[in-house]
Write a protein that holds these residues in place. Structure first.
Motif, PDB file in Angstrom:
ATOM      1  N   ARG A 153       0.827  -1.206   0.000  1.00 17.73           N
ATOM      2  CA  ARG A 153       0.000   0.000   0.000  1.00 17.73           C
ATOM      3  C   ARG A 153       0.863   1.259   0.000  1.00 17.73           C
ATOM      4  O   ARG A 153       0.576   2.226  -0.720  1.00 17.73           O
ATOM      5  CB  ARG A 153      -0.925  -0.013   1.212  1.00 17.73           C
ATOM      6  CG  ARG A 153      -2.029  -1.070   1.153  1.00 17.73           C
ATOM      7  CD  ARG A 153      -2.796  -1.130   2.448  1.00 17.73           C
ATOM      8  NE  ARG A 153      -3.860  -2.134   2.397  1.00 17.73           N
ATOM      9  CZ  ARG A 153      -4.483  -2.622   3.467  1.00 17.73           C
ATOM     10  NH1 ARG A 153      -4.138  -2.191   4.679  1.00 17.73           N
ATOM     11  NH2 ARG A 153      -5.434  -3.523   3.332  1.00 17.73           N
ATOM     12  N   GLU A 154       1.917   1.244   0.799  1.00 19.03           N
ATOM     13  CA  GLU A 154       2.767   2.422   0.905  1.00 19.03           C
ATOM     14  C   GLU A 154       3.442   2.733  -0.430  1.00 19.03           C
ATOM     15  O   GLU A 154       3.484   3.890  -0.862  1.00 19.03           O
ATOM     16  CB  GLU A 154       3.829   2.202   1.984  1.00 19.03           C
ATOM     17  CG  GLU A 154       4.742   3.399   2.206  1.00 19.03           C
ATOM     18  CD  GLU A 154       5.698   3.200   3.363  1.00 19.03           C
ATOM     19  OE1 GLU A 154       6.678   3.979   3.447  1.00 19.03           O
ATOM     20  OE2 GLU A 154       5.483   2.278   4.177  1.00 19.03           O
ATOM     21  N   SER A 156       2.479   1.656  -3.437  1.00 24.07           N
ATOM     22  CA  SER A 156       1.445   2.007  -4.415  1.00 24.07           C
ATOM     23  C   SER A 156       1.089   3.486  -4.300  1.00 24.07           C
ATOM     24  O   SER A 156       0.999   4.204  -5.308  1.00 24.07           O
ATOM     25  CB  SER A 156       0.198   1.149  -4.203  1.00 24.07           C
ATOM     26  OG  SER A 156       0.456  -0.216  -4.467  1.00 24.07           O
ATOM     27  N   ASN A 157       0.895   3.943  -3.077  1.00 24.59           N
ATOM     28  CA  ASN A 157       0.586   5.361  -2.858  1.00 24.59           C
ATOM     29  C   ASN A 157       1.725   6.252  -3.318  1.00 24.59           C
ATOM     30  O   ASN A 157       1.496   7.315  -3.916  1.00 24.59           O
ATOM     31  CB  ASN A 157       0.280   5.615  -1.382  1.00 24.59           C
ATOM     32  CG  ASN A 157      -1.032   4.993  -0.938  1.00 24.59           C
ATOM     33  OD1 ASN A 157      -1.924   4.758  -1.741  1.00 24.59           O
ATOM     34  ND2 ASN A 157      -1.151   4.715   0.352  1.00 24.59           N
ATOM     35  N   TYR A 160       1.695   6.683  -7.123  1.00 24.80           N
ATOM     36  CA  TYR A 160       0.694   7.657  -7.568  1.00 24.80           C
ATOM     37  C   TYR A 160       1.137   9.085  -7.246  1.00 24.80           C
ATOM     38  O   TYR A 160       0.944  10.004  -8.054  1.00 24.80           O
ATOM     39  CB  TYR A 160      -0.655   7.367  -6.915  1.00 24.80           C
ATOM     40  CG  TYR A 160      -1.391   6.195  -7.529  1.00 24.80           C
ATOM     41  CD1 TYR A 160      -1.728   6.183  -8.889  1.00 24.80           C
ATOM     42  CD2 TYR A 160      -1.758   5.097  -6.747  1.00 24.80           C
ATOM     43  CE1 TYR A 160      -2.409   5.115  -9.452  1.00 24.80           C
ATOM     44  CE2 TYR A 160      -2.445   4.022  -7.308  1.00 24.80           C
ATOM     45  CZ  TYR A 160      -2.760   4.035  -8.658  1.00 24.80           C
ATOM     46  OH  TYR A 160      -3.440   2.975  -9.213  1.00 24.80           O
ATOM     47  N   GLU A 161       1.747   9.276  -6.079  1.00 24.22           N
ATOM     48  CA  GLU A 161       2.228  10.610  -5.709  1.00 24.22           C
ATOM     49  C   GLU A 161       3.316  11.082  -6.659  1.00 24.22           C
ATOM     50  O   GLU A 161       3.383  12.262  -7.016  1.00 24.22           O
ATOM     51  CB  GLU A 161       2.754  10.598  -4.273  1.00 24.22           C
ATOM     52  CG  GLU A 161       1.693  10.444  -3.203  1.00 24.22           C
ATOM     53  CD  GLU A 161       2.294  10.419  -1.809  1.00 24.22           C
ATOM     54  OE1 GLU A 161       2.267  11.473  -1.149  1.00 24.22           O
ATOM     55  OE2 GLU A 161       2.787   9.367  -1.384  1.00 24.22           O
TER      56      GLU A 161
END
Length: 279
Positions: A153-154, A156-157, A160-161
């Motif tokens: 999750r980290e 993946s985020n 996107y950032e």
């Protein structure tokens, strides 16, 4: 978040510039060559230079080296990464990388996550890095059964950032199988295509199709040799497939079989249209 980037070439430099442009994270670079570090500092693509002994100060370390160098660097410095930190690679093959480094890092209390930013240029080096290379691009991650969900999750985020348009989650095996077709075969075909004796006669006779098909022939042979050999079985399968199809076209043309040739071309068009509709 403090991010370290090892290898300030095209991908490493572009990641650094994208991180600085799109996020508030600090970014630090490591490279055995002083020129890209100096360039990155001058362009404010990084907040500073780090050494291997300072990797423990980074929450996330992104390794942007050739495949063999990636494995060697991680193994040689496995005790220097932050305990509980995350190490990513950016190589175009995943099975061999993941199998070589995940366990040694885990034994040091470090999380490894295989990654592949699906973007590039026909040029290499920091001088060609840009802060928008990853816009509209996919970021592939290949977690294993041992990868903490929190890390997936980290990262993946983070992708996107940074500016990636899509994050794709796959197994390392699935990645290598598909990438043999979508990337590696294209480089093989392009490299083969430019070896025609007609190449040096093309000036004034070429347009978009020639440029599209020859663009990736301008490759780094050291890196791509390693990538091809690390993914030999899927790539040989794809080469066999295209040889079979090319033979069908050649035979239809050589025998003046108009209907077969028409059908082959129609099949190709319809498959292309089908693939476009699936995006």
């Amino acid at each position: 978040m403090k991010i370290g980037i090892v290898g300030m070439g095209l991908i490493g430099g572009s990641l650094a510039k994208s991180i600085k442009k799109n996020t508030g994270y600090s970014c630090f670079g490591l490279d055995i060559n002083r020129a890209p570090i100096a360039g990155a500092l001058a362009q404010e693509a990084i907040d500073g230079e780090i050494t291997a002994d300072e990797l423990a100060g980074c929450d996330v370390v992104i390794i942007c080296l050739h495949p063999r160098q990636t494995i060697d660097f991680i193994i040689e410095n496995r005790s220097k990464f932050r305990k509980g930190g995350i190490v990513l690679d950016t190589c175009g093959v995943k099975r061999e990388i993941v199998s070589a480094v995940e366990k040694p890092l885990s034994e040091e209390g470090v999380i490894f996550l295989g990654c592949h930013p699906m973007a590039g240029r026909e040029f290499s080096g920091f001088a060609y890095s840009v802060d928008n290379l990853f816009e509209k691009a996919s970021f592939i991650i290949t977690p294993t059964d041992d990868t903490p969900i929190k890390a997936v999750r980290e990262i993946s985020n983070l992708a996107y950032e940074i500016g990636f348009a899509k994050v794709v989650v796959a197994t390392a095996e699935e990645h290598d199988s598909v990438i043999a077709f979508t990337s590696q075969l294209a480089h093989i075909v392009s490299s083969s295509y430019v070896k025609s004796p007609s190449l040096l006669k093309q000036s004034g006779f070429s347009a978009g199709s020639f440029k599209d098909l020859t663009r990736v022939a301008k490759l780094n042979e050291d890196m791509w040799t390693a990538l091809f050999l690390m993914n030999a079985q899927p790539l040989v399968f794809e080469i066999d497939c295209i040889i079979k199809r090319l033979t069908e076209y050649r035979d239809a043309i050589a025998s003046a079989d108009e209907q077969t040739l028409h059908d082959l071309l129609k099949d190709g068009r319809e498959l292309k249209e089908l693939s476009q509709n699936q995006k």
